[in-house]
Design an enzyme around this catalytic site. Structure first.
Site, PDB file in Angstrom:
ATOM      1  N   HIS A  76      53.868  44.446  48.329  1.00 53.72           N
ATOM      2  CA  HIS A  76      53.447  44.565  49.650  1.00 53.72           C
ATOM      3  C   HIS A  76      54.289  43.268  50.455  1.00 53.72           C
ATOM      4  CE1 HIS A  76      49.772  47.455  49.780  1.00 53.72           C
ATOM      5  NE2 HIS A  76      50.639  47.812  49.117  1.00 53.72           N
ATOM      6  N   TYR A 204      42.259  44.001  56.817  1.00 52.06           N
ATOM      7  CA  TYR A 204      41.172  43.179  56.757  1.00 52.06           C
ATOM      8  C   TYR A 204      40.674  43.320  58.307  1.00 52.06           C
ATOM      9  CZ  TYR A 204      42.827  40.705  52.658  1.00 52.06           C
ATOM     10  OH  TYR A 204      43.084  40.251  51.377  1.00 52.06           O
ATOM     11  N   PRO A 296      36.071  36.673  48.010  1.00 57.87           N
ATOM     12  CA  PRO A 296      37.269  37.514  47.644  1.00 57.87           C
ATOM     13  C   PRO A 296      38.262  37.757  48.970  1.00 57.87           C
ATOM     14  CG  PRO A 296      35.232  38.825  47.689  1.00 57.87           C
ATOM     15  CD  PRO A 296      34.812  37.269  47.763  1.00 57.87           C
ATOM     16  N   LYS A 300      41.954  35.391  46.098  1.00 58.22           N
ATOM     17  CA  LYS A 300      42.386  34.251  45.347  1.00 58.22           C
ATOM     18  C   LYS A 300      41.859  34.009  44.077  1.00 58.22           C
ATOM     19  CE  LYS A 300      45.319  33.253  48.224  1.00 58.22           C
ATOM     20  NZ  LYS A 300      46.460  34.024  47.598  1.00 58.22           N
ATOM     21  N   TYR A 388      48.499  33.106  51.730  1.00 55.68           N
ATOM     22  CA  TYR A 388      48.255  34.599  50.975  1.00 55.68           C
ATOM     23  C   TYR A 388      48.968  34.694  49.950  1.00 55.68           C
ATOM     24  CZ  TYR A 388      46.609  39.167  50.791  1.00 55.68           C
ATOM     25  OH  TYR A 388      45.783  40.315  50.440  1.00 55.68           O
TER      26      TYR A 388
HETATM   27  P1  FAS Z   1      35.771  36.013  34.108  1.00 60.20           P
HETATM   28  O1  FAS Z   1      34.576  35.896  34.388  1.00 60.20           O
HETATM   29  O2  FAS Z   1      36.711  37.029  34.601  1.00 60.20           O
HETATM   30  O3  FAS Z   1      35.787  36.105  32.431  1.00 60.20           O
HETATM   31  C1  FAS Z   1      34.913  35.149  31.822  1.00 60.20           C
HETATM   32  C2  FAS Z   1      34.505  35.823  30.664  1.00 60.20           C
HETATM   33  O4  FAS Z   1      33.562  34.846  29.908  1.00 60.20           O
HETATM   34  C3  FAS Z   1      33.850  37.103  30.739  1.00 60.20           C
HETATM   35  O5  FAS Z   1      34.358  38.147  29.943  1.00 60.20           O
HETATM   36  C4  FAS Z   1      32.507  36.891  30.010  1.00 60.20           C
HETATM   37  O6  FAS Z   1      31.866  37.953  29.418  1.00 60.20           O
HETATM   38  C5  FAS Z   1      32.659  35.691  29.230  1.00 60.20           C
HETATM   39  N1  FAS Z   1      31.541  34.899  29.130  1.00 60.20           N
HETATM   40  C6  FAS Z   1      30.617  34.225  29.952  1.00 60.20           C
HETATM   41  N2  FAS Z   1      29.761  33.672  29.458  1.00 60.20           N
HETATM   42  C7  FAS Z   1      29.845  33.435  28.035  1.00 60.20           C
HETATM   43  C8  FAS Z   1      29.401  32.919  26.916  1.00 60.20           C
HETATM   44  N3  FAS Z   1      28.218  32.045  26.909  1.00 60.20           N
HETATM   45  N4  FAS Z   1      29.878  33.085  25.850  1.00 60.20           N
HETATM   46  C9  FAS Z   1      31.147  33.666  25.478  1.00 60.20           C
HETATM   47  N5  FAS Z   1      31.600  34.642  26.438  1.00 60.20           N
HETATM   48  C10 FAS Z   1      31.128  34.325  27.675  1.00 60.20           C
HETATM   49  N6  FAS Z   1      39.042  37.838  42.576  1.00 60.20           N
HETATM   50  C11 FAS Z   1      39.925  38.378  43.828  1.00 60.20           C
HETATM   51  O7  FAS Z   1      41.043  37.611  43.814  1.00 60.20           O
HETATM   52  N7  FAS Z   1      39.858  39.499  44.415  1.00 60.20           N
HETATM   53  C12 FAS Z   1      38.778  40.032  44.363  1.00 60.20           C
HETATM   54  O8  FAS Z   1      38.483  41.200  44.926  1.00 60.20           O
HETATM   55  C13 FAS Z   1      37.659  39.735  43.323  1.00 60.20           C
HETATM   56  N8  FAS Z   1      36.406  40.356  43.268  1.00 60.20           N
HETATM   57  C14 FAS Z   1      35.714  40.183  42.553  1.00 60.20           C
HETATM   58  C15 FAS Z   1      34.363  40.896  42.517  1.00 60.20           C
HETATM   59  C16 FAS Z   1      33.272  40.154  41.537  1.00 60.20           C
HETATM   60  C17 FAS Z   1      32.113  41.223  41.350  1.00 60.20           C
HETATM   61  C18 FAS Z   1      33.615  39.164  40.902  1.00 60.20           C
HETATM   62  C19 FAS Z   1      32.362  38.683  39.714  1.00 60.20           C
HETATM   63  C20 FAS Z   1      34.686  38.568  41.045  1.00 60.20           C
HETATM   64  C21 FAS Z   1      35.798  38.885  41.655  1.00 60.20           C
HETATM   65  N9  FAS Z   1      36.972  38.370  41.904  1.00 60.20           N
HETATM   66  C22 FAS Z   1      37.767  38.727  42.663  1.00 60.20           C
HETATM   67  C23 FAS Z   1      37.117  37.095  40.955  1.00 60.20           C
HETATM   68  C24 FAS Z   1      37.441  37.361  39.791  1.00 60.20           C
HETATM   69  O9  FAS Z   1      38.731  38.127  39.811  1.00 60.20           O
HETATM   70  C25 FAS Z   1      37.847  36.205  39.038  1.00 60.20           C
HETATM   71  O10 FAS Z   1      38.254  35.155  39.661  1.00 60.20           O
HETATM   72  C26 FAS Z   1      38.450  36.285  37.602  1.00 60.20           C
HETATM   73  O11 FAS Z   1      37.867  37.302  37.117  1.00 60.20           O
HETATM   74  C27 FAS Z   1      38.414  34.743  37.076  1.00 60.20           C
HETATM   75  O12 FAS Z   1      38.728  35.054  35.713  1.00 60.20           O
HETATM   76  P2  FAS Z   1      38.246  34.067  34.506  1.00 60.20           P
HETATM   77  O13 FAS Z   1      38.184  32.817  34.861  1.00 60.20           O
HETATM   78  O14 FAS Z   1      38.834  34.633  33.304  1.00 60.20           O
HETATM   79  O15 FAS Z   1      36.338  34.595  34.422  1.00 60.20           O
HETATM   80  C1  PHB Z   2      40.950  44.499  46.021  1.00 55.51           C
HETATM   81  O1  PHB Z   2      41.757  45.283  46.102  1.00 55.51           O
HETATM   82  O2  PHB Z   2      40.140  44.617  45.207  1.00 55.51           O
HETATM   83  C2  PHB Z   2      41.009  43.331  46.620  1.00 55.51           C
HETATM   84  C3  PHB Z   2      42.071  42.989  47.582  1.00 55.51           C
HETATM   85  C4  PHB Z   2      42.225  41.955  48.478  1.00 55.51           C
HETATM   86  C5  PHB Z   2      41.061  41.255  48.568  1.00 55.51           C
HETATM   87  C6  PHB Z   2      39.917  41.286  47.787  1.00 55.51           C
HETATM   88  C7  PHB Z   2      39.930  42.288  47.173  1.00 55.51           C
HETATM   89  O3  PHB Z   2      41.195  39.892  49.514  1.00 55.51           O
END
Ligand code: FAS
Ligand code: PHB
Length: 394
Positions: A76, A204, A296, A300, A388
């Site tokens: 994009h 957005y 989100p 980032k 971005y």
């Molecule tokens: P993660 O949280 O992905 O991974 C952590 C891992 O550790 C998990 O698999 C968990 O099971 C494990 N864990 C936790 N506690 C533990 C323990 N005690 N023992 C062993 N394992 C354990 N980012 C964006 O850029 N755009 C988005 O739209 C976006 N939407 C999101 C929506 C939601 C609901 C959430 C929660 C996050 C969102 N994020 C988004 C952010 C997300 O993408 C994170 O930045 C990304 O998953 C970070 O990756 P990790 O640091 O690996 O953490």
């Molecule tokens: C998504 O596609 O899930 C998405 C894209 C951009 C954002 C947040 C979420 O800023």
């Protein structure tokens, strides 16, 4: 009877942070063990991020896991900001010379799992009672339970990649750890649907009724969000109610292209800005959501996690390959400098694009004025664009 394991780096958490670190270290012949409290199916099924910075794409290519990303990812060159029906395109390519790739976090995670399998290194899923200890010792340990058995890992370093609700951050003594937080007075209700996206690029939108985001996963699968009340439950939102609200917030011209169908997934995520310092304590290193959270809005979270791992993996390689600990010793300071800049951008874009219940009429006018300034100033648009597409690593 406790089972004893030895490894060089014990990684707690098998999300994008933990998996990418394991991949980089495995490529260099460094032994790791990864623990996760969930199993692979659950982790791969979590619907989260969707936009990859160019730096993230390059990191995944370096890790040898970008083939599908290049085949299926959607490049994009821009996205739209919309304010009460007025749209302004942020031309990423023209303003920065680079762009982003739309490719779901679930796909990144699947690609990393396949690579880890091919490396044949050890995973422990469905673990519990994970306890990092002896963080200042030469050989820190991580105790855990799995299938009713006690295990203990002795290692050189522990990588805390266990997300916001993990145990690693809490292993840092309370008199050492500093945390900074802003919890937003609303959430995001996300919906996944097998229909072509309403627009070729992301939109957005800030509407008087609230924020909306039109994103996608492929030319036939869309990912949509609307700002919702913190008190909302997913059960309050039928598909029909979502579609009506989403169309209203996009405005009639854009919504004319909206194709609906029964949702494949619907969930509500809270929004917060959060940073914990330091990101190192003894031989424990925090990375990704274990150390910081961004709303989100700026896309980032995942990208910030990958950026941490690019720095941490290089620092560990320098230790094992060159005997140099300079980058390990400066890890926390290095990554936090960029973390705070990314926190600022995510906070700024969230403040601009959402309806805040407590905002006064003046603050609402400030939002509109900032949008009008961005729409009329190349310099202001370039500021949005350079954040971005992703700030430089250092
Ligand atoms: P993660 O949280 O992905 O991974 C952590 C891992 O550790 C998990 O698999 C968990 O099971 C494990 N864990 C936790 N506690 C533990 C323990 N005690 N023992 C062993 N394992 C354990 N980012 C964006 O850029 N755009 C988005 O739209 C976006 N939407 C999101 C929506 C939601 C609901 C959430 C929660 C996050 C969102 N994020 C988004 C952010 C997300 O993408 C994170 O930045 C990304 O998953 C970070 O990756 P990790 O640091 O690996 O953490
Ligand atoms: C998504 O596609 O899930 C998405 C894209 C951009 C954002 C947040 C979420 O800023």
């Amino acid at each position: 009877m406790t089972q004893h394991h030895k490894t060089q780096v014990c990684i707690i958490g098998s999300g994008p942070s933990g998996l990418l670190l394991a991949q980089f270290l495995g490529q260099a012949g460094i032994e790791t063990i990864i623990l996760d409290r969930r199993d692979r199916t659950y982790i791969e099924g979590r619907i989260r991020a969707g936009v990859l910075e160019q730096g993230t794409v390059e990191a995944l290519e370096e890790a040898g896991v970008a083939d599908r990303l290049y085949a299926e990812g959607l490049r994009h060159d821009g996205f739209d900001l919309a304010f009460d029906g007025t749209r302004h395109r942020i031309d990423l390519k023209a303003l920065t010379g680079t762009s982003v790739v739309v490719y779901g976090q679930t796909e990144v995670t699947k690609d990393l799992f396949v690579a880890r399998e091919n490396q044949g290194q050890r995973f422990f899923f469905d673990v519990s009672d994970v306890i990092p200890s002896d963080l200042k010792a030469d050989k820190p340990t991580v105790a855990f339970r799995q299938n009713g058995e006690d295990h203990i890992v002795s290692c050189d370093y522990i990588a805390g990649c266990d997300g916001f609700r993990g145990v690693s951050r809490a292993a840092i003594p309370a008199d050492v750890l500093k945390t900074f937080e802003r919890v937003y007075p609303f959430g995001w209700l996300g919906l996944l649907v097998d229909q072509p996206p309403v627009s070729d690029e992301l939109i957005y939108a800030n509407h008087t009724r609230g924020f909306a985001l039109a994103s996608m996963r492929s030319p036939t699968r869309s990912r949509y969000y609307i700002q919702c009340d913190l008190s909302d439950d997913v059960s309050d939102w039928s598909d029909d109610r979502f579609w009506e609200e989403f169309a209203t917030r996009l405005g009639p011209d854009t919504a004319a292209n909206l194709k609906t169908a029964p949702s494949l997934e619907k969930s509500i995520a809270p929004l917060r800005s959060f940073v914990s310092e330091p990101m190192r304590y003894g031989n424990l290193f925090l990375a990704g959501d274990a150390a910081h959270i961004v709303p989100p809005t700026g896309a980032k979270g995942l990208n910030l996690a990958i950026a941490d791992i690019r720095v941490l993996s290089q620092a560990l390689l320098a230790h094992y390959k060159d005997g140099s600990d300079h980058h390990l010793d400066t890890y926390s300071e290095t990554v936090l400098k960029r973390v705070w800049k990314v926190e600022r951008f995510s906070w700024q874009l969230s403040t601009l694009m959402h309806q805040f219940p407590e905002n006064t009429p003046f603050e609402k006018r400030m939002q509109r004025a900032e949008f009008d300034y961005i729409a009329s100033s190349e310099a202001a648009s370039r500021t949005i664009a350079e954040n971005y597409v992703g700030l430089p690593l250092e």
